[in-house]
Write a protein that holds these residues in place. Sequence first.
Motif, PDB file in Angstrom:
ATOM      1  N   UNK A 142       0.853  -1.191   0.000  1.00 43.49           N
ATOM      2  CA  UNK A 142       0.000   0.000   0.000  1.00 43.49           C
ATOM      3  C   UNK A 142       0.889   1.242   0.000  1.00 43.49           C
ATOM      4  N   UNK A 143       0.426   2.308  -0.651  1.00 44.28           N
ATOM      5  CA  UNK A 143       1.147   3.577  -0.567  1.00 44.28           C
ATOM      6  C   UNK A 143       0.192   4.674  -0.121  1.00 44.28           C
ATOM      7  N   UNK A 144       0.775   5.767   0.309  1.00 42.56           N
ATOM      8  CA  UNK A 144       0.017   7.001   0.444  1.00 42.56           C
ATOM      9  C   UNK A 144       0.146   7.731  -0.880  1.00 42.56           C
ATOM     10  N   UNK A 181       3.649  10.284  -4.731  1.00 43.96           N
ATOM     11  CA  UNK A 181       3.616   9.184  -3.766  1.00 43.96           C
ATOM     12  C   UNK A 181       4.619   9.498  -2.654  1.00 43.96           C
ATOM     13  N   UNK A 182       4.145  10.086  -1.532  1.00 45.29           N
ATOM     14  CA  UNK A 182       5.077  10.439  -0.466  1.00 45.29           C
ATOM     15  C   UNK A 182       5.570   9.242   0.350  1.00 45.29           C
ATOM     16  N   UNK A 183       4.820   8.126   0.317  1.00 40.62           N
ATOM     17  CA  UNK A 183       5.255   7.006   1.172  1.00 40.62           C
ATOM     18  C   UNK A 183       4.693   5.668   0.718  1.00 40.62           C
ATOM     19  N   UNK A 184       5.568   4.659   0.773  1.00 44.19           N
ATOM     20  CA  UNK A 184       5.146   3.265   0.597  1.00 44.19           C
ATOM     21  C   UNK A 184       5.151   2.636   1.981  1.00 44.19           C
ATOM     22  N   UNK A 185       4.170   1.813   2.263  1.00 42.01           N
ATOM     23  CA  UNK A 185       4.060   1.192   3.591  1.00 42.01           C
ATOM     24  C   UNK A 185       4.528  -0.260   3.507  1.00 42.01           C
TER      25      UNK A 185
END
Length: 229
Positions: A142-144, A181-185
């Motif tokens: 999942x990403x933000x 996409x600031x972040x990948x989880x």
Amino acid sequence: MSSPRQIAPGAVHVPGWLSLGEQRDLVTACRAWATGPVPMRHTVLPRGGVMSVQTVCVGWHWRPYRYTRTAGDVNGARVAEFPRWMVDLGRRALAAAYGDHGGYTPDTALINFYDAAAKMGMHQDKDEKSGAPVVSLSIGDTCTFRFGNTENRSRPYNDLLLASGDLFVFGGPSRYAYHGVPKVHPGTADPATGLAGGRLNITMRVTGLADPLRGHGDGDLDGRLPSAG
Ligand SMILES: O=C(O)CCC(=O)C(=O)O
Ligand SMILES: [Fe+2]
């Protein structure tokens, strides 16, 4: 699949749109494209920066800030053909988001792989000469996803989570919205997709470029040839 959710006019998120089987098939196809004819690589930006995502393209090769058939910045090879099944997938995606595909005919896909540290800064997709929608599919972690406005990189924007199997379409008044996409989880992927870690994102687009070899698109050569009579 959950019902489509409008994020902004023309921007629609359809959570869980791809089945597990479809995700698995896409992972297999992307793995093959990542090996060639043009291998997946970190795109180098004109001022020397290197993108943290790794990218491979089909149909047309994207590099900042244009599309070409051959990958002059990688190995000079012609990119893989844009497959017919992907046109059909793009049409089903538009129909799911908008209720109608309107003859959507994507001719390029950018396939991005994000490891746990990769990000993508806020940008507009504006190297296409067509204003047709962009179809985005996500697989793996999942990403933000930050979906902003059409004016600048800053607020107002919406942060949403794009999980494996999610569809996001942006067209119409949202076609030139800034996004990133600031972040990948990490650790959020279902290994059953075939992707144990990281995030795969596929964006289909219409370049609006003529294909001089086949006479498709704007500037269609057929229109300029003498008629056979
Ligand atoms: O990874 C994403 O969800 C977005 C990718 C993107 O914006 C792009 O490839 O232009
Ligand atoms: Fe983009």
